[in-house]
Design a protein around this motif. Structure first.
Motif, short mmCIF file in Angstrom:
data_model
loop_
_atom_site.label_atom_id
_atom_site.label_comp_id
_atom_site.label_asym_id
_atom_site.label_seq_id
_atom_site.Cartn_x
_atom_site.Cartn_y
_atom_site.Cartn_z
N VAL A 166 0.84 -1.21 0.00
CA VAL A 166 0.00 0.00 0.00
C VAL A 166 0.87 1.26 0.00
O VAL A 166 0.60 2.21 -0.76
CB VAL A 166 -0.96 0.03 1.22
CG1 VAL A 166 -1.79 1.31 1.23
CG2 VAL A 166 -1.88 -1.20 1.20
N THR A 171 4.21 5.90 -2.19
CA THR A 171 4.93 7.02 -1.57
C THR A 171 6.17 7.38 -2.38
O THR A 171 6.50 8.57 -2.53
CB THR A 171 5.28 6.65 -0.11
OG1 THR A 171 4.05 6.45 0.59
CG2 THR A 171 6.07 7.76 0.58
N TRP A 175 6.34 11.14 -3.51
CA TRP A 175 7.30 12.01 -2.82
C TRP A 175 8.74 11.78 -3.25
O TRP A 175 9.64 12.53 -2.82
CB TRP A 175 7.21 11.80 -1.29
CG TRP A 175 5.85 12.11 -0.74
CD1 TRP A 175 4.87 11.22 -0.43
CD2 TRP A 175 5.31 13.42 -0.46
NE1 TRP A 175 3.75 11.88 0.03
CE2 TRP A 175 3.99 13.24 0.02
CE3 TRP A 175 5.81 14.72 -0.56
CZ2 TRP A 175 3.18 14.30 0.40
CZ3 TRP A 175 4.99 15.78 -0.20
CH2 TRP A 175 3.68 15.55 0.27
N ARG A 189 -2.04 10.21 7.70
CA ARG A 189 -3.30 10.62 7.06
C ARG A 189 -4.12 9.40 6.61
O ARG A 189 -5.34 9.49 6.47
CB ARG A 189 -3.01 11.50 5.84
CG ARG A 189 -2.46 12.87 6.17
CD ARG A 189 -1.98 13.57 4.90
NE ARG A 189 -2.98 13.73 3.87
CZ ARG A 189 -3.82 14.75 3.77
NH1 ARG A 189 -3.75 15.74 4.64
NH2 ARG A 189 -4.72 14.80 2.81
N TYR A 200 -12.82 6.48 3.04
CA TYR A 200 -11.45 6.99 3.06
C TYR A 200 -11.20 7.84 4.31
O TYR A 200 -10.08 7.92 4.80
CB TYR A 200 -11.18 7.82 1.80
CG TYR A 200 -9.69 7.94 1.47
CD1 TYR A 200 -8.91 6.80 1.31
CD2 TYR A 200 -9.07 9.17 1.35
CE1 TYR A 200 -7.56 6.89 1.01
CE2 TYR A 200 -7.72 9.27 1.05
CZ TYR A 200 -6.97 8.12 0.88
OH TYR A 200 -5.62 8.20 0.59
N ASN A 298 -6.28 3.80 -6.20
CA ASN A 298 -4.85 4.05 -6.02
C ASN A 298 -4.06 2.90 -6.63
O ASN A 298 -4.38 1.73 -6.39
CB ASN A 298 -4.51 4.15 -4.52
CG ASN A 298 -5.01 5.43 -3.90
OD1 ASN A 298 -5.55 6.30 -4.58
ND2 ASN A 298 -4.85 5.56 -2.59
N TYR A 343 2.03 20.43 -3.18
CA TYR A 343 2.27 19.80 -1.87
C TYR A 343 3.50 20.39 -1.21
O TYR A 343 4.59 20.34 -1.79
CB TYR A 343 2.50 18.29 -2.02
CG TYR A 343 1.29 17.51 -2.44
CD1 TYR A 343 0.40 17.00 -1.49
CD2 TYR A 343 1.01 17.27 -3.78
CE1 TYR A 343 -0.72 16.27 -1.87
CE2 TYR A 343 -0.10 16.53 -4.18
CZ TYR A 343 -0.96 16.04 -3.22
OH TYR A 343 -2.07 15.32 -3.59
N TYR A 378 0.53 21.34 5.09
CA TYR A 378 -0.24 20.33 4.35
C TYR A 378 -1.67 20.31 4.90
O TYR A 378 -2.06 19.41 5.61
CB TYR A 378 0.44 18.98 4.54
CG TYR A 378 -0.01 17.84 3.65
CD1 TYR A 378 -1.13 17.91 2.84
CD2 TYR A 378 0.72 16.65 3.62
CE1 TYR A 378 -1.52 16.86 2.04
CE2 TYR A 378 0.36 15.59 2.83
CZ TYR A 378 -0.77 15.69 2.05
OH TYR A 378 -1.15 14.62 1.27
#
Ligand code: FAD
Ligand code: UDP
Length: 399
Positions: A166, A171, A175, A189, A200, A298, A343, A378
């Protein structure tokens, strides 16, 4: 609502009690609050050709209501924020659900009871679930980084699976770093959810979509006799920051200035650029009723993009034979390139740089920074609204 494109030649800042830079949530909430709370005449300056900031939505060529700057789903735990926004829109009861595509199987994210059974089979999944309940309690949110710290072999197996399938690749795409290299609050989050709630935003008491659109919400918020909005105006052409005062159009300005843009831009990035991630958003309209079963899927182990959003699944719009989807590709933001800084990157050296810029405006009593860009935070929509309400309260109480 009074909206003009560009500033009139005879624009005179001294006829306004407040100048607001930016017509997103931060700016629009302050404008409305100050007009109502202390009868301020307010000029809102927005450099884009539309209001609503990153929450802007519009109907595309196929007639599908899409979110230009990425999927926006409203949710909050904050009653005051909710009551305030409800003055300007009704909300549908849409409950956002996200599935992760893990090697072709769609599993709920946040990873929950059902995801466990899909990943490990019914029997083992149930056993692992009972262990999670015994360890953390039922209906609890457990950040993946906390789950990884458990010593129990079965919990470690769950943690490893979730981390790998996941978080890790998603990520890295989002990022350019692994989950343990970034601010733990970002992973927090989207915790593992020890329960059956497959939304969600589990447990958020207020969630939904504006009944008409986000843009309509903003039109109503900015529709006030004392508010004038000017689009296609870059405030940097008007504002000049001195040590203890602010000049607007070449003269010292005595009213309040609310600034919601990036703080480094106000100084020509002279201390260095604040880092951000930006997104390439690729929209595609398809000749079919529906593309995927939920609002967002996702892609957590495959593909270059992070997620696909199908707008009709979120807005509930009925439009047979057409649907619009959008893929998000994340990359580093390049200043002065026309990209959007989406972001903030919450790392100590970036916060330190931000604080240096912030220091330079701290002595100007009538200059206020608020919002996701200006506070370099954020924030979700509700966090920005809460921050703007708080700032407005402060200004109103001082008058
Ligand atoms: P913005 O919306 O960025 O508004 C700032 C405005 O200031 C902009 O319109 C900009 O053009 C203008 N501006 C800047 N500089 C100047 C200048 N010099 N002169 C004039 N105007 C200027 N939140 C949620 O709650 N739920 C979600 O599902 C969600 N999804 C998101 C998805 C993505 C991809 C992104 C990027 C954000 C998402 N958010 C979501 C967060 C949400 O977009 C923000 O919290 C909110 O829009 C921030 O409002 P703001 O007013 O601070 O900033
Ligand atoms: N995340 C992940 N996999 C997912 C969902 C989220 O790795 O399936 C991580 C990722 O690092 C992401 C962060 O959790 O940036 C926060 O996710 P969220 O959906 O809240 O991000 P946003 O909607 O703000 O882009």
């Amino acid at each position: 609502m009074s909206v003009k494109s560009g500033l009139p030649n005879d624009f005179d800042p001294s006829t306004y009690d407040a100048i607001v830079v930016g017509a997103g949530y931060a700016g629009a909430v302050c404008a409305r609050m100050l007009a109502e709370g202390c009868s301020f005449r307010v000029a809102v300056l927005e450099r884009r050709d539309h209001i609503a900031g990153n929450a802007y939505d519009y109907e595309d060529e196929a007639g599908v209501l899409v979110h230009k700057y990425g999927p926006h789903i409203y949710h909050t735990f904050d009653d005051r924020v909710h009551e305030f926004l409800c003055r300007f829109t009704e909300f549908t009861d849409y409950q956002h659900k996200v599935l992760a595509n893990i090697h072709g199987t769609l599993m709920p994210v946040p990873f929950n009871h059902q995801s466990l059974k899909l990943a490990f089979g019914d029997e083992k999944g149930e056993r692992l679930y009972r262990k999670l309940v015994a360890t953390f309690g039922e209906n609890k949110k457990v950040p993946i980084l906390e789950l990884r710290e458990q010593n129990d072999p079965e919990l470690s197996e769950v943690a490893d699976y979730v981390y790998e399938n996941v978080f890790l690749h998603y990520t890295m795409k989002q990022w350019g770093k692994t989950p343990d290299q970034i601010d733990p609050a970002v992973m927090g989050r989207v915790p593992v959810f020890v329960g059956d709630d497959d939304r969600y935003f589990p447990q958020a008491p207020h969630q939904g979509m504006p009944a008409k659109s986000y843009t309509a919400l903003f039109e109503r918020m900015l529709d006030h006799d004392l508010i004038e909005v000017y689009t296609n105006v870059d405030a940097r052409d008007l504002l000049h920051v001195e040590d203890f005062s602010i000049n607007v159009c070449g003269a010292p300005y005595g009213g309040e200035v609310i600034y919601t843009g990036p703080l480094d831009e106000l100084f020509g990035l002279d201390l260095g650029a604040l880092p951000y991630r930006t997104l390439d958003m690729q929209f595609e309209t398809l000749d079919q009723d529906q593309f995927q079963p939920v609002g967002t899927v996702n892609y957590t182990v495959s593909e270059d993009f992070t997620r696909i959003t199908e707008f009709k699944n979120m807005t509930g719009q009925v439009l047979p034979g057409k649907t619009t989807i959008m893929r998000e590709y994340s990359k580093p933001y390049e200043p002065n390139s026309g990209q959007t800084p989406y972001y903030v990157i919450n790392e100590p050296q970036n916060i330190e740089l931000y604080e240096k810029y912030r220091q330079r405006v701290s002595g100007i009593v009538n200059f206020h920074v608020v919002g996701r860009l200006a506070e370099y935070r954020y924030y979700d929509m509700d966090g920005v609204v809460a921050s703007a309400l708080e700032l407005s309260d402060k200004i109103i109480s001082q008058r």
